[in-house]
Write a protein that holds these residues in place. Sequence first.
Motif, short mmCIF file in Angstrom:
data_model
loop_
_atom_site.label_atom_id
_atom_site.label_comp_id
_atom_site.label_asym_id
_atom_site.label_seq_id
_atom_site.Cartn_x
_atom_site.Cartn_y
_atom_site.Cartn_z
N TRP A 239 0.81 -1.22 0.00
CA TRP A 239 0.00 0.00 0.00
C TRP A 239 0.85 1.27 0.00
O TRP A 239 0.44 2.30 -0.51
CB TRP A 239 -0.89 0.04 1.25
N SER A 243 0.53 5.77 2.88
CA SER A 243 -0.69 5.89 2.07
C SER A 243 -1.90 6.15 2.96
O SER A 243 -1.88 5.94 4.18
CB SER A 243 -0.91 4.61 1.26
N THR A 245 -4.65 4.50 3.12
CA THR A 245 -5.14 3.25 3.73
C THR A 245 -4.32 2.87 4.95
O THR A 245 -4.87 2.49 5.99
CB THR A 245 -5.10 2.11 2.70
N SER A 246 -3.00 2.99 4.83
CA SER A 246 -2.13 2.66 5.96
C SER A 246 -2.39 3.60 7.13
O SER A 246 -2.49 3.16 8.29
CB SER A 246 -0.66 2.75 5.55
#
Length: 375
Positions: A239, A243, A245-246
């Motif tokens: 990812w 990012s 999402t992280s």
Amino acid sequence: MSTTTDAATPTPGVSLTHRQIMTILSGLLLGMFLAALDQMIVASAMKTIADQLHGQTLQAWATTSYLITATITTPLYGKLSDIYGRKPMYLAAISLFLVGSLLSGIATSMYELAAFRAVQGLGAGGLMSLAFAIMADIISPRERSKYSAYFMAVFGSASVLGPVIGGVFAGLSSFLGVTGWRWVFLVNVPIALLALFVVARVLNIPHQRVNHRIDFGGAIALTVGLVPLLIVAEQGREWGWASATSIAMYVIGVLGLVAFVWVENRMGDEALLPIRMFRNHTFSLGNTINFVLGVGMFGGMVSIPLYLQIVKGVTPTTAGLMLLPMTFGIMSATAIAGKVTSKTGRYKVFPIIGAGLMAIALFLLSTIGTDTPSW
């Protein structure tokens, strides 16, 4: 965790003979053998399992899902057994472990295997903790050290046999018409059935109900805290560590851990992990050391067989055999430390020596490469 009324606790005139105690322990030892064997048997077979299920990058989840559910349920079993009795909860633990083993043996993907291993962990959380709780119920404090030797022998045997059995099954293309690696989990089924039969027949001790508040909120909060952090540890490279999402996983994980601390404070002594215990310096230091060393120990248990098979090209059976020095070291150190501590009452030196040796060993392991000699 309160104990039940029985021979070892304070019912006047009631006692169990050595034969009665050994009959009860036979069922407990079978349950402990299941849990101890499963911790070691998967390690040497994991590369083969991941290759067969096309999920080498996901293999860590098969280990962590088991450890998460086992860790969270361990204290819950204690509270529930105080309420409903040791026997029904121990039978429930064996049954969950049996179902999880059977499902893991028929898994068709790494995602399924991780989920089924989590079911196994739900049972494993009770196998060891309840075994020791029941032993404390039926055996007086003065006699416990004598019977603890049986538990150590079973744990040691499972630690030695586990890597070898796992490697042997992983090295077989099939056994009795079933793919070899699946027997790493299916071998638990007959043992669990035998344990169910023995425990149902022989574990008949009086129970005095003790009501508790069950800390389900703490268990949920801890799960919410750990799982996102494990997900980002697994997927962060793909990812991107920074990012969106992280970052979302980081935030959810931290909020879950904060919620866990808040819930534990609210629950007081009924908490999964009572916060007041951390005011004890010895407890805090001991658990901090255990956490750090656990990272190294479990990391090594998972990584070394993968290194041996992927980098050195050895078979799963050979990788299992090459783990024996580690298991013999664990058994020897445990036996020596226990014997010296029981005679002298001194224990501080052993965590210091153990931490030092592990630090040196992990540093040396960090230097290995493709051309490192096997010895």
